[in-house]
Design a protein around this motif. Structure first.
Motif, PDB file in Angstrom:
ATOM      1  N   ARG A  60       0.836  -1.156  -0.232  1.00  0.00           N
ATOM      2  CA  ARG A  60      -0.065   0.015   0.011  1.00  0.00           C
ATOM      3  C   ARG A  60       0.897   1.299   0.123  1.00  0.00           C
ATOM      4  O   ARG A  60       0.371   2.312  -0.548  1.00  0.00           O
ATOM      5  CB  ARG A  60      -0.936   0.100   1.371  1.00  0.00           C
ATOM      6  N   ILE A  61       2.127   1.152   0.735  1.00  0.00           N
ATOM      7  CA  ILE A  61       2.684   2.475   0.842  1.00  0.00           C
ATOM      8  C   ILE A  61       4.155   2.684   0.215  1.00  0.00           C
ATOM      9  O   ILE A  61       4.624   3.771   0.257  1.00  0.00           O
ATOM     10  CB  ILE A  61       2.946   2.843   2.402  1.00  0.00           C
TER      11      ILE A  61
ATOM     12  N   ASN B 219      -5.139   5.976   4.131  1.00  0.00           N
ATOM     13  CA  ASN B 219      -4.167   5.255   5.010  1.00  0.00           C
ATOM     14  C   ASN B 219      -3.682   6.234   6.064  1.00  0.00           C
ATOM     15  O   ASN B 219      -2.802   5.914   6.961  1.00  0.00           O
ATOM     16  CB  ASN B 219      -3.126   4.875   4.197  1.00  0.00           C
ATOM     17  N   GLY B 220      -4.147   7.483   5.916  1.00  0.00           N
ATOM     18  CA  GLY B 220      -3.815   8.471   7.165  1.00  0.00           C
ATOM     19  C   GLY B 220      -2.696   9.178   6.988  1.00  0.00           C
ATOM     20  O   GLY B 220      -2.084   9.849   7.893  1.00  0.00           O
ATOM     21  N   PHE B 221      -1.961   9.272   5.635  1.00  0.00           N
ATOM     22  CA  PHE B 221      -0.890  10.031   5.611  1.00  0.00           C
ATOM     23  C   PHE B 221      -0.946  11.427   5.052  1.00  0.00           C
ATOM     24  O   PHE B 221      -0.002  12.316   5.070  1.00  0.00           O
ATOM     25  CB  PHE B 221       0.221   9.342   4.426  1.00  0.00           C
ATOM     26  N   VAL B 222      -2.035  11.721   4.300  1.00  0.00           N
ATOM     27  CA  VAL B 222      -2.361  13.014   3.656  1.00  0.00           C
ATOM     28  C   VAL B 222      -3.694  13.637   3.985  1.00  0.00           C
ATOM     29  O   VAL B 222      -4.811  12.678   4.332  1.00  0.00           O
ATOM     30  CB  VAL B 222      -2.198  12.956   2.056  1.00  0.00           C
ATOM     31  N   THR B 223      -3.937  14.674   4.214  1.00  0.00           N
ATOM     32  CA  THR B 223      -5.140  15.595   4.676  1.00  0.00           C
ATOM     33  C   THR B 223      -5.456  16.264   3.078  1.00  0.00           C
ATOM     34  O   THR B 223      -4.640  16.643   2.544  1.00  0.00           O
ATOM     35  CB  THR B 223      -5.000  16.549   5.532  1.00  0.00           C
TER      36      THR B 223
ATOM     37  N   ASP C 170       4.878   2.212  -3.222  1.00  0.00           N
ATOM     38  CA  ASP C 170       5.079   1.955  -4.638  1.00  0.00           C
ATOM     39  C   ASP C 170       5.746   3.565  -4.945  1.00  0.00           C
ATOM     40  O   ASP C 170       5.900   4.285  -4.469  1.00  0.00           O
ATOM     41  CB  ASP C 170       3.608   1.941  -5.283  1.00  0.00           C
ATOM     42  N   LYS C 171       6.087   3.481  -6.335  1.00  0.00           N
ATOM     43  CA  LYS C 171       6.829   4.494  -6.839  1.00  0.00           C
ATOM     44  C   LYS C 171       6.247   6.019  -6.504  1.00  0.00           C
ATOM     45  O   LYS C 171       6.742   6.785  -6.221  1.00  0.00           O
ATOM     46  CB  LYS C 171       7.079   4.298  -8.288  1.00  0.00           C
ATOM     47  N   TRP C 172       4.878   5.859  -7.077  1.00  0.00           N
ATOM     48  CA  TRP C 172       4.167   7.311  -6.816  1.00  0.00           C
ATOM     49  C   TRP C 172       4.078   7.567  -5.340  1.00  0.00           C
ATOM     50  O   TRP C 172       3.964   8.916  -5.169  1.00  0.00           O
ATOM     51  CB  TRP C 172       2.963   7.327  -7.487  1.00  0.00           C
ATOM     52  N   THR C 173       3.781   6.701  -4.522  1.00  0.00           N
ATOM     53  CA  THR C 173       3.366   7.084  -3.043  1.00  0.00           C
ATOM     54  C   THR C 173       4.571   7.751  -2.753  1.00  0.00           C
ATOM     55  O   THR C 173       4.914   8.725  -1.916  1.00  0.00           O
ATOM     56  CB  THR C 173       3.173   5.865  -2.517  1.00  0.00           C
ATOM     57  N   VAL C 174       5.807   7.174  -2.878  1.00  0.00           N
ATOM     58  CA  VAL C 174       7.079   7.697  -2.380  1.00  0.00           C
ATOM     59  C   VAL C 174       7.325   9.165  -3.023  1.00  0.00           C
ATOM     60  O   VAL C 174       7.567  10.047  -2.362  1.00  0.00           O
ATOM     61  CB  VAL C 174       8.233   6.633  -2.814  1.00  0.00           C
ATOM     62  N   LEU C 175       7.084   9.325  -3.999  1.00  0.00           N
ATOM     63  CA  LEU C 175       7.292  10.556  -5.038  1.00  0.00           C
ATOM     64  C   LEU C 175       6.411  11.666  -4.354  1.00  0.00           C
ATOM     65  O   LEU C 175       6.663  12.880  -4.011  1.00  0.00           O
ATOM     66  CB  LEU C 175       7.158  10.332  -6.484  1.00  0.00           C
TER      67      LEU C 175
END
Length: 130
Positions: free
Chosen positions: A29-30, A74-78, A32-37
């Protein structure tokens, strides 16, 4: 020396298949390439959608939308909507997202420091296949 003292205990996740499965699902879930970027970019401060897309570069609108939804879920972004015409939407890291930024930055630094070695290894591997 007892039998226990002479053995090296395995980390908890290696003993527990359920823990391994849980970790595997979470990483999928957390990490992948796009999540990291996206997390790395938001680490520089809140961004509107189009600014994020410009900063990241090669990401499609569909993929950015999907990634932001997953990060919010997943609670990483608002996601903050400012009522205006047209409405303005801004994305920012939560406390959990800020905490995740540490390993993301570490990973990015590691890639930068080792990219030449990785490229050389890939070239050597490809030439061995020929």
């Amino acid at each position: 020396m007892s039998a226990q003292e002479g053995t090296i205990s395995k980390p908890r996740d290696q003993k527990d298949p359920a823990a391994c499965e849980h970790i595997s699902r979470m990483l999928a879930r957390i990490c992948d390439k796009w999540t990291v970027l996206v997390v790395r970019t938001l680490g520089r401060g809140p961004r509107r959608f189009n600014a994020l897309r410009r900063d990241i570069g090669e990401i499609s609108q569909k993929m950015l939308t999907q990634t932001l939804k997953e990060l919010e879920e997943n609670g990483f972004v608002t996601r903050t909507v400012t009522p205006s015409k047209p409405p303005q939407v801004e994305y920012a890291l939560t406390a959990l997202g800020e905490d995740f930024l540490c390993p993301v930055r570490g990973l990015a630094e590691w890639v930068a420091a080792n990219s030449e070695q990785i490229t050389a290894a890939r070239k050597a591997y490809a030439s061995d296949l020929e």
